[in-house]
Design an enzyme around this catalytic site. Structure first.
Site, PDB file in Angstrom:
ATOM      1  N   SER A 157      -1.029   4.534  -6.057  1.00  0.00           N
ATOM      2  CA  SER A 157      -1.020   3.840  -4.766  1.00  0.00           C
ATOM      3  C   SER A 157      -0.369   4.729  -3.728  1.00  0.00           C
ATOM      4  CB  SER A 157      -0.229   2.537  -4.866  1.00  0.00           C
ATOM      5  OG  SER A 157       0.084   2.093  -3.548  1.00  0.00           O
ATOM      6  N   HIS A 184      -5.642   4.164  -4.924  1.00  0.00           N
ATOM      7  CA  HIS A 184      -5.411   2.775  -4.512  1.00  0.00           C
ATOM      8  C   HIS A 184      -4.783   2.770  -3.110  1.00  0.00           C
ATOM      9  CE1 HIS A 184      -4.685  -1.513  -5.393  1.00  0.00           C
ATOM     10  NE2 HIS A 184      -3.520  -1.367  -4.800  1.00  0.00           N
ATOM     11  N   ASP A 207      -3.332   0.470  -0.064  1.00  0.00           N
ATOM     12  CA  ASP A 207      -2.749  -0.850   0.216  1.00  0.00           C
ATOM     13  C   ASP A 207      -2.724  -1.141   1.710  1.00  0.00           C
ATOM     14  OD1 ASP A 207      -1.973  -1.933  -2.373  1.00  0.00           O
ATOM     15  OD2 ASP A 207      -0.600  -0.226  -2.505  1.00  0.00           O
ATOM     16  N   MET A 218      -1.809  -3.773   4.563  1.00  0.00           N
ATOM     17  CA  MET A 218      -0.915  -4.927   4.776  1.00  0.00           C
ATOM     18  C   MET A 218      -0.827  -5.246   6.261  1.00  0.00           C
ATOM     19  SD  MET A 218       2.231  -3.996   2.262  1.00  0.00           S
ATOM     20  CE  MET A 218       1.953  -3.389   0.585  1.00  0.00           C
ATOM     21  N   HIS A 263      -7.133  -2.363  -1.319  1.00  0.00           N
ATOM     22  CA  HIS A 263      -6.498  -3.649  -1.620  1.00  0.00           C
ATOM     23  C   HIS A 263      -6.066  -4.280  -0.303  1.00  0.00           C
ATOM     24  CE1 HIS A 263      -2.799  -5.716  -3.734  1.00  0.00           C
ATOM     25  NE2 HIS A 263      -3.679  -6.597  -3.288  1.00  0.00           N
ATOM     26  N   MET A 297      -4.310  -6.874   1.751  1.00  0.00           N
ATOM     27  CA  MET A 297      -3.280  -7.931   1.795  1.00  0.00           C
ATOM     28  C   MET A 297      -3.206  -8.398   3.236  1.00  0.00           C
ATOM     29  SD  MET A 297      -0.679  -6.024  -0.795  1.00  0.00           S
ATOM     30  CE  MET A 297      -1.533  -4.476  -0.562  1.00  0.00           C
ATOM     31  N   MET A 316      -1.705  -9.237  -9.800  1.00  0.00           N
ATOM     32  CA  MET A 316      -0.458  -8.758  -9.195  1.00  0.00           C
ATOM     33  C   MET A 316       0.688  -9.068 -10.148  1.00  0.00           C
ATOM     34  SD  MET A 316      -1.316  -7.384  -6.293  1.00  0.00           S
ATOM     35  CE  MET A 316       0.376  -6.922  -5.954  1.00  0.00           C
ATOM     36  N   ASP A 336      -1.359  -4.428 -10.744  1.00  0.00           N
ATOM     37  CA  ASP A 336      -0.733  -3.852  -9.556  1.00  0.00           C
ATOM     38  C   ASP A 336       0.696  -4.357  -9.415  1.00  0.00           C
ATOM     39  OD1 ASP A 336      -0.274  -2.569  -7.179  1.00  0.00           O
ATOM     40  OD2 ASP A 336      -1.755  -3.712  -6.018  1.00  0.00           O
TER      41      ASP A 336
HETATM   42  C1  DX5 Z   1       2.298  -3.992  -3.642  1.00  0.00           C
HETATM   43  C2  DX5 Z   1       1.108  -3.046  -3.660  1.00  0.00           C
HETATM   44  C3  DX5 Z   1       1.140  -2.091  -4.789  1.00  0.00           C
HETATM   45  C4  DX5 Z   1       2.318  -1.159  -4.783  1.00  0.00           C
HETATM   46  C5  DX5 Z   1       2.704  -0.883  -6.183  1.00  0.00           C
HETATM   47  O1  DX5 Z   1       2.091  -4.974  -2.688  1.00  0.00           O
HETATM   48  O2  DX5 Z   1      -0.084  -3.783  -3.735  1.00  0.00           O
HETATM   49  O3  DX5 Z   1      -0.074  -1.371  -4.890  1.00  0.00           O
HETATM   50  O4  DX5 Z   1       2.089   0.058  -4.140  1.00  0.00           O
HETATM   51  O5  DX5 Z   1       3.873  -0.140  -6.154  1.00  0.00           O
HETATM   52  P1  DX5 Z   1       4.738   0.107  -7.462  1.00  0.00           P
HETATM   53  O6  DX5 Z   1       3.854   0.799  -8.445  1.00  0.00           O
HETATM   54  O7  DX5 Z   1       5.838   0.977  -6.951  1.00  0.00           O
HETATM   55  O8  DX5 Z   1       5.204  -1.233  -7.945  1.00  0.00           O
HETATM   56 ZN    ZN Z   2      -2.015  -2.744  -4.221  1.00  0.00          ZN
END
Ligand code: DX5
Ligand code: ZN
Length: 225
Positions: free
Chosen positions: A12, A37, A39, A41, A70, A72, A141, A177
């Site tokens: 990620s 990956h 993310d 947000m 992903h 969010m 998750m 994740d």
């Molecule tokens: C959290 C993200 C993850 C995050 C995971 O909201 O969706 O993808 O980057 O990070 P680690 O591997 O550090 O838990």
């Molecule tokens: Zn993620």
């Protein structure tokens, strides 16, 4: 994207240097990453803000493997086409993000991208049951979304077992994740997960100038499963 159930490590970029995504992605792919990956947000669905479709489009040429986006964010539907146009191979939306997840998954597939469904730790496996024929990936998750570096929630492992059973022989990936490292990866891999997202556990100790730790970290996760 050919389907297979072998274990794939998906670093990620939430844990990468945000000023240097292109070089970070090239480094982590050279060190053995299977997917990247990404993310997204919005500060509304989750209590953190990262970036949107323009950044995804900018990093796309640096990704040789699979771009796994992903989302969010809420709402999701107005932005699906923009992420597809940015070149996402997989677009994952949360079942908790709105009242019409069925429509959202249809809209993702209509762009030609693979459709992913993410379940927060508080959402049961049954939430995915009516959607199994509409998804290419289910993201379990194992932390509450919003931040990297959180502690793996062990009660989510049972959900992976349930989903694996529900999926049967459908070509649906199970992605994990949150909090994936060499101590937690074997638990979810044994339960049937095949895509392991890892942020802090991959990027720790390395940098673009010194990428060898990325490779060591990826191999440590792979060797643990
Ligand atoms: C959290 C993200 C993850 C995050 C995971 O909201 O969706 O993808 O980057 O990070 P680690 O591997 O550090 O838990
Ligand atoms: Zn993620």
């Amino acid at each position: 994207m050919k389907f297979d159930r072998s274990v794939k490590i998906a670093p990620s970029i939430l844990s990468a240097d945000f000023a240097n995504f292109g070089a970070e992605i090239q480094a982590v792919e050279a060190q053995g990453a299977d997917w990247i990956h990404v993310d997204v947000m919005d500060g509304h669905f989750v209590p953190n803000i990262t970036f949107g479709p323009a950044t995804c489009a900018a990093i796309r040429p640096h990704i040789k493997t699979v771009m796994d986006v992903h989302l969010m964010i809420a709402p999701v539907d107005p932005y699906i086409q923009a992420f597809a146009d940015a070149g996402a191979d997989v677009i994952t939306a949360h079942v908790e993000a709105g009242p019409h997840i069925h429509r959202t998954l249809q809209a993702i597939r209509a762009t030609g991208a693979k459709a992913g469904l993410a379940l927060n730790p508080g959402t049961p496996a049954e939430a995915a049951a009516p959607l199994l024929d509409l998804v290419d990936l289910i993201c379990v998750m194992t932390v509450n979304p919003g931040f990297g570096g959180q502690k793996f929630i062990h009660s989510c492992v049972q959900k992976v077992t349930e989903l694996r059973e529900m999926i049967g022989d459908r070509e649906v990936h199970i992605e994990i994740d949150g909090g994936v490292d060499p101590s937690t990866a074997p638990l979810v891999a044994a339960a049937g997960a095949d895509v392991l997202v890892a942020g802090s556990a991959v990027f720790k100790g390395g940098s673009v100038e010194n990428p060898a730790p990325y490779g060591e970290n990826i191999r440590a996760i792979r060797a643990s499963v």
